[in-house]
Design an enzyme around this catalytic site. Sequence first.
Site, PDB file in Angstrom:
ATOM      1  CG  ASN A  10      -2.222 -18.768 -23.643  1.00 44.03           C
ATOM      2  OD1 ASN A  10      -1.832 -19.873 -24.016  1.00 44.03           O
ATOM      3  ND2 ASN A  10      -3.418 -18.568 -23.102  1.00 44.03           N
ATOM      4  CD1 TRP A  11       2.306 -18.263 -28.597  1.00 43.75           C
ATOM      5  CD2 TRP A  11       3.799 -19.860 -29.086  1.00 43.75           C
ATOM      6  NE1 TRP A  11       3.446 -17.652 -29.053  1.00 43.75           N
ATOM      7  CE2 TRP A  11       4.381 -18.615 -29.360  1.00 43.75           C
ATOM      8  CE3 TRP A  11       4.552 -21.016 -29.304  1.00 43.75           C
ATOM      9  CZ2 TRP A  11       5.676 -18.477 -29.858  1.00 43.75           C
ATOM     10  CZ3 TRP A  11       5.845 -20.888 -29.790  1.00 43.75           C
ATOM     11  CH2 TRP A  11       6.397 -19.633 -30.071  1.00 43.75           C
ATOM     12  CE  LYS A  12      -5.625 -18.000 -25.850  1.00 47.05           C
ATOM     13  NZ  LYS A  12      -6.887 -17.296 -25.942  1.00 47.05           N
ATOM     14  CG  HIS A  96      -6.513 -19.041 -20.117  1.00 47.24           C
ATOM     15  ND1 HIS A  96      -7.637 -19.145 -20.891  1.00 47.24           N
ATOM     16  CD2 HIS A  96      -5.788 -18.013 -20.625  1.00 47.24           C
ATOM     17  CE1 HIS A  96      -7.587 -18.219 -21.837  1.00 47.24           C
ATOM     18  NE2 HIS A  96      -6.470 -17.513 -21.697  1.00 47.24           N
ATOM     19  CD  GLU A  98      -9.014 -19.701 -24.390  1.00 46.54           C
ATOM     20  OE1 GLU A  98      -7.973 -20.365 -24.506  1.00 46.54           O
ATOM     21  OE2 GLU A  98      -9.174 -18.598 -24.949  1.00 46.54           O
ATOM     22  CD  GLU A 168      -5.867 -13.606 -19.996  1.00 53.14           C
ATOM     23  OE1 GLU A 168      -5.197 -13.217 -20.951  1.00 53.14           O
ATOM     24  OE2 GLU A 168      -6.185 -14.785 -19.826  1.00 53.14           O
ATOM     25  N   GLY A 174      -9.959 -13.152 -27.268  1.00 48.05           N
ATOM     26  CA  GLY A 174     -10.155 -13.670 -28.620  1.00 48.05           C
ATOM     27  C   GLY A 174     -11.322 -13.040 -29.368  1.00 48.05           C
ATOM     28  CB  SER A 214      -8.633  -8.337 -27.834  1.00 45.56           C
ATOM     29  OG  SER A 214      -9.549  -9.394 -28.053  1.00 45.56           O
ATOM     30  N   GLY A 235      -2.715 -13.607 -26.492  1.00 42.88           N
ATOM     31  CA  GLY A 235      -3.025 -14.854 -27.182  1.00 42.88           C
ATOM     32  C   GLY A 235      -2.719 -14.725 -28.664  1.00 42.88           C
ATOM     33  N   GLY A 236      -3.766 -14.480 -29.448  1.00 51.40           N
ATOM     34  CA  GLY A 236      -3.659 -14.444 -30.906  1.00 51.40           C
ATOM     35  C   GLY A 236      -2.468 -13.654 -31.441  1.00 51.40           C
TER      36      GLY A 236
HETATM   37  P1  PGA Z   1      -6.262 -13.033 -26.948  1.00 51.52           P
HETATM   38  O1  PGA Z   1      -6.067 -14.113 -25.770  1.00 51.52           O
HETATM   39  O2  PGA Z   1      -5.083 -12.099 -26.876  1.00 51.52           O
HETATM   40  O3  PGA Z   1      -6.280 -13.848 -28.210  1.00 51.52           O
HETATM   41  O4  PGA Z   1      -7.539 -12.333 -26.680  1.00 51.52           O
HETATM   42  C1  PGA Z   1      -5.581 -13.720 -24.527  1.00 51.52           C
HETATM   43  C2  PGA Z   1      -5.507 -14.914 -23.603  1.00 51.52           C
HETATM   44  O5  PGA Z   1      -6.335 -15.818 -23.714  1.00 51.52           O
HETATM   45  O6  PGA Z   1      -4.617 -14.990 -22.749  1.00 51.52           O
END
Ligand code: PGA
Length: 253
Positions: A10-12, A96, A98, A168, A174, A214, A235-236
């Site tokens: 997920n490149w956000k 998600h 967020e 998640e 994050g 994470s 994500g990251g």
């Molecule tokens: P993260 O994000 O790996 O940076 O914790 C995961 C996600 O939001 O899907």
Amino acid sequence: MSRIPLIAGNWKMYKTGPEAVETALDLEKLCLDITDVEVMIAPTYLSLPLVATALRDSNIKVGVQNLYFEEQGAFTGEVSAQMTKAAGAEYAIIGHSERRQYFGETDLSVSKKIKAAIQSNLKPVLCIGETEAQRDEQKTFSILDKQVSNGLKGLSFDELENLVLAYEPVWAIGTGKTASVDQVDEVHQYLRSLLEKLFSKDFSGKTRILYGGSVNPDNVKELMGIKDVDGALVGGASLDAEKFINIIKYRDL
Ligand code: PGA
């Protein structure tokens, strides 16, 4: 029951179009020999058609991070499921945390988006997870139950054939804090039985349940070793092709 693992990035809200294409092409080279894992990346809407075109002949799938449930109309700033499909998306990440936290996403809008995704032949990735406060108050399972039941309300298991669930925990996204093996194991077993209760044993056995929060090259092997974990939503650590490939090749670590 065999479920091909799905490792999704997920490149956000990162990367311009050219940056996204560059990373996608780097990843394509690194993924040439990958056959035992399905790989997906979800860039921004703007990068989606560029990345999908760049990866046209590759074994990497492309997804979106969100969509709007109406087909078209006066909905300023929104993008429909059909439009993302036409731009090359195969998967759609929906709900998600967020989006739930910052953009007012509710179980109701999530369920409408899942329906819209299915109608456009997108494979929905339904994200669920509890906050730290909810976990502390022992509400984890009731929250997950509500998010899954409401998010999938009114849909039959035939329609949900391509559903992917992504657990998640909000407190692990994050933050560098990963849920422990016991916590992930417990929740994934719970989700597997919830799918059985809501639909059927067959459906539950076929549906992939990803872990996200994470995930990185240091913890992925342990997480993927948990019985009911069928992949990861990253994500990251998915933003850098060299790092992400180590997650994709977790078996070699
Ligand atoms: P993260 O994000 O790996 O940076 O914790 C995961 C996600 O939001 O899907």
